[in-house]
Design a protein around this motif. Structure first.
Motif, PDB file in Angstrom:
ATOM      1  N   ALA A   1       3.734  10.731  -6.161  1.00 41.70           N
ATOM      2  CA  ALA A   1       4.773  11.259  -7.044  1.00 41.70           C
ATOM      3  C   ALA A   1       4.197  11.618  -8.410  1.00 41.70           C
ATOM      4  N   GLY A   2       3.249  10.820  -8.906  1.00 47.48           N
ATOM      5  CA  GLY A   2       2.596  11.153 -10.176  1.00 47.48           C
ATOM      6  C   GLY A   2       1.796  12.437 -10.075  1.00 47.48           C
ATOM      7  N   GLY A   3       1.079  12.612  -8.964  1.00 52.63           N
ATOM      8  CA  GLY A   3       0.347  13.861  -8.755  1.00 52.63           C
ATOM      9  C   GLY A   3       1.291  15.045  -8.632  1.00 52.63           C
ATOM     10  N   ARG A   4       2.397  14.838  -7.979  1.00 47.00           N
ATOM     11  CA  ARG A   4       3.393  15.911  -7.843  1.00 47.00           C
ATOM     12  C   ARG A   4       3.996  16.246  -9.194  1.00 47.00           C
ATOM     13  N   PHE A   5       4.211  15.216 -10.009  1.00 49.75           N
ATOM     14  CA  PHE A   5       4.696  15.429 -11.376  1.00 49.75           C
ATOM     15  C   PHE A   5       3.739  16.352 -12.127  1.00 49.75           C
TER      16      PHE A   5
ATOM     17  N   THR B   1       2.245  24.039 -12.762  1.00 46.61           N
ATOM     18  CA  THR B   1       2.683  25.311 -12.195  1.00 46.61           C
ATOM     19  C   THR B   1       4.019  25.778 -12.752  1.00 46.61           C
ATOM     20  N   GLY B   2       4.754  24.920 -13.423  1.00 43.79           N
ATOM     21  CA  GLY B   2       6.031  25.294 -14.012  1.00 43.79           C
ATOM     22  C   GLY B   2       7.154  25.366 -13.000  1.00 43.79           C
ATOM     23  N   GLY B   3       6.973  24.756 -11.831  1.00 40.59           N
ATOM     24  CA  GLY B   3       7.998  24.784 -10.788  1.00 40.59           C
ATOM     25  C   GLY B   3       9.059  23.721 -11.006  1.00 40.59           C
ATOM     26  N   GLY B   4      10.071  23.763 -10.144  1.00 41.16           N
ATOM     27  CA  GLY B   4      11.122  22.747 -10.186  1.00 41.16           C
ATOM     28  C   GLY B   4      10.557  21.391  -9.790  1.00 41.16           C
ATOM     29  N   SER B   5      11.098  20.373 -10.360  1.00 39.34           N
ATOM     30  CA  SER B   5      10.497  19.060 -10.170  1.00 39.34           C
ATOM     31  C   SER B   5      11.349  18.150  -9.292  1.00 39.34           C
ATOM     32  N   GLN B   6      10.781  17.724  -8.176  1.00 38.07           N
ATOM     33  CA  GLN B   6      11.374  16.688  -7.334  1.00 38.07           C
ATOM     34  C   GLN B   6      10.739  15.328  -7.634  1.00 38.07           C
ATOM     35  N   ALA B   7       9.718  15.338  -8.467  1.00 33.19           N
ATOM     36  CA  ALA B   7       8.942  14.127  -8.721  1.00 33.19           C
ATOM     37  C   ALA B   7       9.766  12.988  -9.330  1.00 33.19           C
ATOM     38  N   PRO B   8      10.683  13.245 -10.265  1.00 33.77           N
ATOM     39  CA  PRO B   8      11.445  12.103 -10.797  1.00 33.77           C
ATOM     40  C   PRO B   8      12.209  11.348  -9.711  1.00 33.77           C
ATOM     41  N   ARG B   9      12.770  12.091  -8.742  1.00 34.83           N
ATOM     42  CA  ARG B   9      13.447  11.426  -7.633  1.00 34.83           C
ATOM     43  C   ARG B   9      12.467  10.634  -6.785  1.00 34.83           C
TER      44      ARG B   9
ATOM     45  N   LEU C   1       0.821  -1.202   0.000  1.00 36.98           N
ATOM     46  CA  LEU C   1       0.000   0.000   0.000  1.00 36.98           C
ATOM     47  C   LEU C   1       0.860   1.259   0.000  1.00 36.98           C
ATOM     48  N   SER C   2       1.931   1.270   0.781  1.00 37.88           N
ATOM     49  CA  SER C   2       2.796   2.450   0.808  1.00 37.88           C
ATOM     50  C   SER C   2       3.494   2.653  -0.538  1.00 37.88           C
ATOM     51  N   GLY C   3       3.847   1.576  -1.218  1.00 40.86           N
ATOM     52  CA  GLY C   3       4.450   1.707  -2.546  1.00 40.86           C
ATOM     53  C   GLY C   3       3.480   2.291  -3.560  1.00 40.86           C
ATOM     54  N   VAL C   4       2.250   1.815  -3.543  1.00 43.11           N
ATOM     55  CA  VAL C   4       1.232   2.339  -4.463  1.00 43.11           C
ATOM     56  C   VAL C   4       0.943   3.810  -4.152  1.00 43.11           C
ATOM     57  N   LEU C   5       0.812   4.135  -2.867  1.00 42.79           N
ATOM     58  CA  LEU C   5       0.562   5.522  -2.488  1.00 42.79           C
ATOM     59  C   LEU C   5       1.741   6.423  -2.842  1.00 42.79           C
TER      60      LEU C   5
END
Length: 93
Positions: free
Chosen positions: A50-54, A60-68, A41-45
Motif C-alpha cells: 500500500a505504501g508503494g502504491r501510495f 503518476t498523479g492517478g486516483g488513489s486507492q492506497a488510503p483504503r 508477514l501478510s500484514g507487513v507485506l
C-alpha cells in the motif's frame, strides 16, 4: 438425602485424573505458530504494498486507492493482534 449419599458414593469411586497433553497438541501448536507468522508477514507485506502504491499514485498523479488499502491492512492487523491476545489469554501461555 438419598441423592446426596448416592452422589458421594459415585464421587468416591472416581479417582483424580492426572492431566496429559492431547495426542496431536504439538502439531496443532506448530500449525498455530505457522499461521501466526503468516498473518504477521501478510500484514507487513500489505502495508508495504500500500505504501508503494501510495508513492506510485503520487508520482503518476492517478486516483488513489492506497488510503483504503492502508486502512484495511491496519484494521486487519488490529483484528489479528486482538485475536492473538484473546487466544493467549484462553490458552494461558
Amino acid at each position: 438425602m438419598i441423592l446426596a449419599a448416592l452422589h458421594d458414593t459415585v464421587l468416591a469411586q472416581l479417582g483424580n485424573p492426572t492431566p496429559e497433553t492431547p495426542p496431536v497438541a504439538d502439531k496443532l501448536m506448530r500449525l498455530v505458530r505457522y499461521f501466526t507468522w503468516f498473518v504477521l508477514l501478510s500484514g507487513v507485506l500489505g502495508i508495504t504494498y500500500a505504501g508503494g502504491r501510495f508513492a506510485w499514485d503520487k508520482w503518476t498523479g492517478g486516483g488513489s486507492q492506497a488510503p483504503r488499502m492502508v486502512a484495511g491492512a491496519m484494521i486487519g492487523g488490529i483484528v489479528a493482534t486482538s485475536a492473538g491476545t484473546i487466544m493467549n489469554a484462553v490458552i494461558g501461555s
